[in-house]
Motif scaffolding. Structure first.
Motif, mmCIF file in Angstrom:
data_model
loop_
_atom_site.group_PDB
_atom_site.id
_atom_site.type_symbol
_atom_site.label_atom_id
_atom_site.label_comp_id
_atom_site.label_asym_id
_atom_site.label_seq_id
_atom_site.Cartn_x
_atom_site.Cartn_y
_atom_site.Cartn_z
ATOM 1 N N VAL A 208 0.852 -1.190 0.000
ATOM 2 C CA VAL A 208 0.000 0.000 0.000
ATOM 3 C C VAL A 208 0.888 1.241 0.000
ATOM 4 N N ASP A 209 0.667 2.131 -0.962
ATOM 5 C CA ASP A 209 1.457 3.355 -1.113
ATOM 6 C C ASP A 209 0.586 4.543 -0.692
ATOM 7 N N LEU A 210 0.795 5.042 0.534
ATOM 8 C CA LEU A 210 -0.016 6.143 1.050
ATOM 9 C C LEU A 210 0.210 7.437 0.285
ATOM 10 N N ILE A 211 1.403 7.595 -0.283
ATOM 11 C CA ILE A 211 1.671 8.812 -1.055
ATOM 12 C C ILE A 211 0.776 8.868 -2.286
ATOM 13 N N SER A 212 0.640 7.743 -2.978
ATOM 14 C CA SER A 212 -0.209 7.704 -4.170
ATOM 15 C C SER A 212 -1.679 7.837 -3.812
ATOM 16 N N ILE A 213 -2.066 7.286 -2.659
ATOM 17 C CA ILE A 213 -3.475 7.286 -2.267
ATOM 18 C C ILE A 213 -3.917 8.643 -1.736
ATOM 19 N N ILE A 214 -3.067 9.311 -0.963
ATOM 20 C CA ILE A 214 -3.495 10.539 -0.274
ATOM 21 C C ILE A 214 -2.764 11.785 -0.764
ATOM 22 N N VAL A 215 -1.430 11.747 -0.747
ATOM 23 C CA VAL A 215 -0.643 12.961 -1.004
ATOM 24 C C VAL A 215 -0.791 13.442 -2.443
ATOM 25 N N ASN A 216 -0.555 12.555 -3.427
ATOM 26 C CA ASN A 216 -0.576 12.971 -4.833
ATOM 27 C C ASN A 216 -1.911 13.555 -5.278
ATOM 28 N N PRO A 217 -3.050 12.908 -4.982
ATOM 29 C CA PRO A 217 -4.324 13.498 -5.436
ATOM 30 C C PRO A 217 -4.653 14.828 -4.773
ATOM 31 N N LEU A 218 -4.343 14.953 -3.480
ATOM 32 C CA LEU A 218 -4.611 16.218 -2.807
ATOM 33 C C LEU A 218 -3.729 17.333 -3.362
ATOM 34 N N LEU A 219 -2.460 17.002 -3.616
ATOM 35 C CA LEU A 219 -1.564 17.987 -4.220
ATOM 36 C C LEU A 219 -2.051 18.391 -5.607
ATOM 37 N N GLU A 220 -2.510 17.422 -6.378
ATOM 38 C CA GLU A 220 -2.985 17.704 -7.732
ATOM 39 C C GLU A 220 -4.155 18.686 -7.713
ATOM 40 N N ILE A 221 -5.083 18.479 -6.785
ATOM 41 C CA ILE A 221 -6.249 19.363 -6.699
ATOM 42 C C ILE A 221 -5.833 20.763 -6.240
ATOM 43 N N VAL A 222 -5.048 20.836 -5.167
ATOM 44 C CA VAL A 222 -4.641 22.134 -4.618
ATOM 45 C C VAL A 222 -3.796 22.913 -5.620
ATOM 46 N N LEU A 223 -2.817 22.252 -6.230
ATOM 47 C CA LEU A 223 -1.944 22.934 -7.190
ATOM 48 C C LEU A 223 -2.699 23.339 -8.456
ATOM 49 N N SER A 224 -3.665 22.520 -8.881
ATOM 50 C CA SER A 224 -4.461 22.857 -10.060
ATOM 51 C C SER A 224 -5.281 24.112 -9.811
#
Length: 438
Positions: free
Chosen positions: A192-208
């Motif tokens: 299980v990769d918590l970075i892919s599950i939580i960090v990356n999508p949240l960053l994508e939304i905020v940065l977008s």
């Protein structure tokens, strides 16, 4: 370059001619464009291999992918203009609640049905595939919905609520898909990769959202330098192109991926622009007329991308039908009960869910990510392609009928009909009268 320009011209002309063929049936132009794309695509006329008649291969369709990227940027920019603060004060809370509830309900319905199939059958579908397809079910296609609204000049409370919900769908879908796909990949790989599950999508939304806001502010400031509406229009078009290009950038910082959602970025661009620029409505009207042929080409290309080969596998067809039925039920019931809970009118409760059924670009983008599951990703892709094919052909018609029954598509008045007929007759007689001898 010649082949690209030829394919683009053929795609646009085929779509426009198909609207004339379907005019007696009173189908939305979006449906005509999509069917035109299917006909000139690799599975119909394209098989003849005649240059200029169609798309012989999927590679020839992908050569025009830049058209699709640009069109989606302008579609998102137009939807962003629906987020005016004056309007959000009236519908913002309702749109937020309904947008989240209907997306999650669709995911839960599809998850439950496909997991039941997974446990009841031996190897037809794995839990990882079921969970991923459930996440893909959240996505709604903004392009088809916006085109139907524009074509029929639909106006009213339902449309005011519909477009913000469609925009919010992208953000909700990104989060749900990231979490579900992370779990699915964990089931396949055992990690299980918590970075892919939580960090990356949240960053994508905020940065977008941040990138879109900055570009929207810059666009507003630079347009103050021009007095001509023509120059303001040119600047707006240039900024949408620039923003679309920037949203395609991706960086890797250690284990974290810095990426953007082009739909979210361009939506935020439009949102900031429409709230800061006092002339935004006038400029948007001009932009809409400029982008009309672009959208026609986009939908024809989308039709050509639909793979008819998915109909040859009975497993895909059966699972695809379950996916379509449960997703449709989730979208409708989720929007119905959340609309009722937020005190929407009976008309909105009844028809909103039907207008949220179209599915295309965002779902297909999720399929690309699902390919990381290897062989299991291929089945996810084919089932989604099957569903997209059905939704894209039927969805615009259902959206039109829902808006019509909700009273937000008004029939053309006799006065307008007579005025148009008079103009046509005048245009026909003018050349003859001009050359008549006195």
């Amino acid at each position: 370059m010649v082949s690209v320009l030829l394919s683009l011209s053929v795609a646009t002309l085929a779509g426009l001619m198909m609207t004339r063929v379907f005019k007696p049936l009173k189908l939305p132009s979006v449906t005509a464009y999509l069917i035109a794309g299917v006909l000139i695509g690799p599975y119909c006329l394209g098989r003849l291999g005649i240059t200029g008649l169609g798309f012989p291969t999927m590679d020839s369709v992908e050569e025009l992918s830049v058209i699709s990227d640009v069109a989606l940027g302008f579609i998102a920019f137009s939807i962003g203009n629906e987020f005016r603060l004056s309007q959000l004060k009236k519908t913002g809370k309702q749109a937020f609640v309904i947008g989240i509830v209907q997306a999650l309900t669709a995911a839960l319905f599809v998850d439950a049905a496909l997991l039941a199939i997974s446990f009841a059958t031996d190897g037809a579908l794995t839990p990882a595939q079921a969970i991923t397809l459930g996440a893909i079910a959240t996505a709604t296609a903004p392009a088809a919905t916006l085109m139907v609204v524009r074509q029929y000049k639909a106006k009213g409370p339902l449309v005011d609520l519909l477009l913000p919900i469609v925009a919010l769908d992208d953000a909700v879908g990104l989060v749900v898909f990231a979490v579900s796909f992370g779990v699915a990949r964990g089931l396949v790989t055992g990690t299980v990769d918590l970075i892919s599950i939580i960090v990356n999508p949240l960053l994508e939304i905020v940065l977008s959202l941040a990138l879109g806001a900055v570009m929207g502010w810059l666009l507003t400031q630079i347009e103050k330098l021009f007095n001509s509406n023509t120059n303001r229009l040119n600047m707006s078009i240039a900024f949408v192109l620039l923003t679309t290009a920037l949203s395609m950038l991706e960086f890797q910082v250690g284990p974290v991926t810095i990426g953007f959602s082009s739909l979210l970025v361009c939506m935020m661009l439009g949102t900031v622009f429409c709230n800061l620029c006092p002339l935004s409505r006038e400029i948007m009207d001009k932009t809409d007329s400029w982008t009309s042929p672009l959208f026609a080409a986009f939908f024809v290309i989308s039709g050509a991308e639909l793979e008819l080969s998915v109909f040859t596998d009975i497993t895909i067809v059966l699972i695809g039908l379950v996916y379509i039925i449960t997703r449709s039920a989730g979208k409708y019931l989720g929007s119905f009960f959340s609309a009722r809970g937020t005190h929407c009118s009976d008309t909105i409760c009844k028809y909103l869910g039907i207008t949220l059924l179209p599915q295309a670009g965002v779902a297909l983008g999720m399929c690309v990510t699902a390919q990381q599951l290897g062989e299991q990703g291929s089945l996810i892709r084919n089932i989604t392609l099957f569903a997209v094919l059905i939704y894209e052909l039927v969805g615009p018609l259902l959206t039109k009928e829902s808006l019509k029954r909700a009273g937000e598509i008004q029939p053309m008045s006799d006065e307008v009909k007579n005025r148009r007929q008079a103009k046509l007759e005048a245009a026909k007689s003018t050349p003859y009268e001009r050359y008549k001898k006195p």
